[in-house]
Design a protein around this motif. Structure first.
Motif, PDB file in Angstrom:
ATOM      1  N   TRP A  64      -1.928  -2.031   3.812  1.00  0.00           N
ATOM      2  CA  TRP A  64      -0.791  -1.628   4.648  1.00  0.00           C
ATOM      3  C   TRP A  64       0.221  -2.764   4.789  1.00  0.00           C
ATOM      4  CZ3 TRP A  64       1.090   2.801   6.453  1.00  0.00           C
ATOM      5  CH2 TRP A  64       2.032   2.756   7.489  1.00  0.00           C
ATOM      6  N   MET A  65      -0.273  -3.988   4.845  1.00  0.00           N
ATOM      7  CA  MET A  65       0.609  -5.152   5.013  1.00  0.00           C
ATOM      8  C   MET A  65       1.609  -5.300   3.871  1.00  0.00           C
ATOM      9  SD  MET A  65      -2.114  -8.023   6.336  1.00  0.00           S
ATOM     10  CE  MET A  65      -1.022  -9.357   5.864  1.00  0.00           C
ATOM     11  N   ILE A  66       1.212  -4.899   2.670  1.00  0.00           N
ATOM     12  CA  ILE A  66       2.077  -5.152   1.502  1.00  0.00           C
ATOM     13  C   ILE A  66       2.777  -3.890   1.005  1.00  0.00           C
ATOM     14  CG2 ILE A  66       0.648  -7.083   0.713  1.00  0.00           C
ATOM     15  CD1 ILE A  66      -0.356  -5.057  -1.525  1.00  0.00           C
ATOM     16  N   ARG A  67       2.702  -2.815   1.775  1.00  0.00           N
ATOM     17  CA  ARG A  67       3.185  -1.521   1.277  1.00  0.00           C
ATOM     18  C   ARG A  67       4.656  -1.549   0.883  1.00  0.00           C
ATOM     19  NH1 ARG A  67       3.299  -1.780   6.580  1.00  0.00           N
ATOM     20  NH2 ARG A  67       4.915  -0.721   7.815  1.00  0.00           N
ATOM     21  N   ASN A  68       5.456  -2.407   1.537  1.00  0.00           N
ATOM     22  CA  ASN A  68       6.888  -2.436   1.250  1.00  0.00           C
ATOM     23  C   ASN A  68       7.361  -3.747   0.612  1.00  0.00           C
ATOM     24  OD1 ASN A  68       7.342   0.157   2.377  1.00  0.00           O
ATOM     25  ND2 ASN A  68       7.349  -0.726   4.448  1.00  0.00           N
ATOM     26  N   LEU A  69       6.415  -4.609   0.244  1.00  0.00           N
ATOM     27  CA  LEU A  69       6.808  -5.904  -0.311  1.00  0.00           C
ATOM     28  C   LEU A  69       7.327  -5.778  -1.741  1.00  0.00           C
ATOM     29  CD1 LEU A  69       4.059  -8.426   0.898  1.00  0.00           C
ATOM     30  CD2 LEU A  69       6.349  -8.047   1.804  1.00  0.00           C
ATOM     31  N   ARG A  70       8.324  -6.574  -2.037  1.00  0.00           N
ATOM     32  CA  ARG A  70       8.866  -6.654  -3.393  1.00  0.00           C
ATOM     33  C   ARG A  70       9.073  -8.131  -3.716  1.00  0.00           C
ATOM     34  NH1 ARG A  70       7.511  -2.280  -2.790  1.00  0.00           N
ATOM     35  NH2 ARG A  70       8.494  -0.297  -3.311  1.00  0.00           N
ATOM     36  N   GLY A  71       8.162  -8.701  -4.484  1.00  0.00           N
ATOM     37  CA  GLY A  71       8.256 -10.129  -4.783  1.00  0.00           C
ATOM     38  C   GLY A  71       9.207 -10.431  -5.929  1.00  0.00           C
ATOM     39  N   MET A  80       1.948   1.451  -8.517  1.00  0.00           N
ATOM     40  CA  MET A  80       2.470   0.126  -8.175  1.00  0.00           C
ATOM     41  C   MET A  80       3.972   0.047  -8.432  1.00  0.00           C
ATOM     42  SD  MET A  80       0.416  -2.275  -6.943  1.00  0.00           S
ATOM     43  CE  MET A  80       1.042  -3.850  -7.531  1.00  0.00           C
ATOM     44  N   ALA A  81       4.419   0.637  -9.525  1.00  0.00           N
ATOM     45  CA  ALA A  81       5.846   0.601  -9.852  1.00  0.00           C
ATOM     46  C   ALA A  81       6.672   1.348  -8.818  1.00  0.00           C
ATOM     47  CB  ALA A  81       6.063   1.194 -11.238  1.00  0.00           C
ATOM     48  N   LYS A  82       6.102   2.404  -8.259  1.00  0.00           N
ATOM     49  CA  LYS A  82       6.833   3.217  -7.275  1.00  0.00           C
ATOM     50  C   LYS A  82       6.640   2.720  -5.841  1.00  0.00           C
ATOM     51  CE  LYS A  82       6.405   7.335 -10.177  1.00  0.00           C
ATOM     52  NZ  LYS A  82       5.751   8.663 -10.338  1.00  0.00           N
ATOM     53  N   GLY A  83       5.626   1.869  -5.625  1.00  0.00           N
ATOM     54  CA  GLY A  83       5.407   1.299  -4.299  1.00  0.00           C
ATOM     55  C   GLY A  83       4.809   2.255  -3.285  1.00  0.00           C
ATOM     56  N   ASN A  84       3.905   3.140  -3.724  1.00  0.00           N
ATOM     57  CA  ASN A  84       3.293   4.106  -2.809  1.00  0.00           C
ATOM     58  C   ASN A  84       1.904   3.674  -2.340  1.00  0.00           C
ATOM     59  OD1 ASN A  84       5.508   5.838  -3.048  1.00  0.00           O
ATOM     60  ND2 ASN A  84       4.647   6.864  -4.833  1.00  0.00           N
ATOM     61  N   LEU A  85       1.750   2.397  -2.030  1.00  0.00           N
ATOM     62  CA  LEU A  85       0.427   1.868  -1.690  1.00  0.00           C
ATOM     63  C   LEU A  85      -0.091   2.338  -0.334  1.00  0.00           C
ATOM     64  CD1 LEU A  85       0.818  -1.808  -2.951  1.00  0.00           C
ATOM     65  CD2 LEU A  85      -0.465   0.031  -4.031  1.00  0.00           C
ATOM     66  N   ARG A  86       0.793   2.788   0.526  1.00  0.00           N
ATOM     67  CA  ARG A  86       0.355   3.168   1.880  1.00  0.00           C
ATOM     68  C   ARG A  86      -0.687   4.288   1.871  1.00  0.00           C
ATOM     69  NH1 ARG A  86       5.324   5.318   1.051  1.00  0.00           N
ATOM     70  NH2 ARG A  86       5.657   7.530   1.513  1.00  0.00           N
ATOM     71  N   TYR A  87      -0.665   5.131   0.836  1.00  0.00           N
ATOM     72  CA  TYR A  87      -1.624   6.233   0.775  1.00  0.00           C
ATOM     73  C   TYR A  87      -3.048   5.723   0.601  1.00  0.00           C
ATOM     74  CZ  TYR A  87       2.572   9.047   0.278  1.00  0.00           C
ATOM     75  OH  TYR A  87       3.794   9.630   0.498  1.00  0.00           O
TER      76      TYR A  87
END
Length: 275
Positions: free
Chosen positions: A140-147, A252-259
């Protein structure tokens, strides 16, 4: 009657192989899920030989998907060592970082592996339930991160941080891919770099474990009596890992990790309250 028992055993191990294959590449903990399904099926198999066996199938899937990266790294690493080719320096450094990041899990495994195993055996399902919740919080912590860090921007410090995160994942319920990807993105790696570093880092650890445990696997009584279910699980794990990793690359490319965080919360709570 014996035929039905054997068929049910094969089905059980097919499911275990499927669970291993699907969950290994994604951040929900393959080891935790294997323990959950073993509990549900009441499969009593002491030791870790089965897990290591099917984990090797997942390793082969990772090697297949990242084969071009592996060949490039080996070729350029050799070029830099033998000819000091400047264009190969970035890949040589990447190899060094992978080696450095592998050290923590080896040290912790040697020093604390038995103690960790004993604690887990005594409180298996509670440990898995709690650690799944920890995995959920981390993802959840990295769900919106873009490095912004690419392969060539990494440092020894970055490698050590990711390496220690992988060492934490020796505990079932703490996802190895989740822990390393979380750490990678928290220190600023791009999603693609984090994913590649995580799974290339998986290779030496998994390969080393498999080689060291060959005697244990061959001497496992379950292997000699259940070799057909084991082979079914192996093939299933390989195929499932391949397609799960391909799918996860798109996620990962779409950033949908919250699920994945939602999923780990639900499963973690179910394990704590019902298993």
């Amino acid at each position: 009657m014996d035929f039905l028992v054997e068929l049910w055993t094969i089905i059980q191990y097919f499911i275990l192989g499927l669970v291993q294959g699907v969950t290994e590449p994604i951040p929900i903990s393959s080891s935790g899920h294997i323990m959950i399904f073993r509990e549900l099926f009441a499969i009593d198999s002491p030791g870790l030989s089965f897990e290591i066996f099917v984990n090797f199938a997942s390793l082969l899937a990772v090697l297949t998907i990242y084969r071009r990266d592996i060949v490039r790294l080996i070729r350029n690493g050799w070029l830099y060592v033998t000819k000091k080719e400047e264009t190969a320096k970035s890949d040589f450094r990447f190899i060094i970082y992978l080696i450095v990041a592998t050290i923590p899990v080896g040290v912790i495994g040697v020093l604390f592996g038995d103690a960790i195993g004993q604690i887990i055996n005594e409180n298996a399902m509670n440990v898995v339930g709690v650690t799944l919740l920890i995995t959920a919080a981390a993802v959840w912590m990295i769900r919106n991160l873009r490095g912004r860090k690419n392969d060539g921007d990494l440092t020894i410090k970055d490698a050590l941080i990711v390496g220690f995160s992988q060492a934490i994942a020796v505990t079932p319920g703490i996802s190895r891919s989740g822990a390393t990807i979380v750490a990678s993105m928290l220190i600023g790696m791009r999603q693609e770099t984090a994913l590649r570093f995580s799974f290339l880092l998986y290779i030496p650890v998994s390969l080393g474990t498999a080689i060291l445990e060959i005697p244990a696997i061959l001497s496992d009584p379950s292997f000699s009596t259940l070799w057909i279910p084991y082979v079914v699980a192996f093939i299933t794990a390989f195929i499932a890992s391949y397609f799960a990793l391909r799918w996860f690359m798109n996620i990962m490319a779409k950033g949908n990790l919250r699920y994945f965080a939602y999923y780990c919360v639900v499963v973690g709570l179910l394990v704590i309250f019902f298993l």
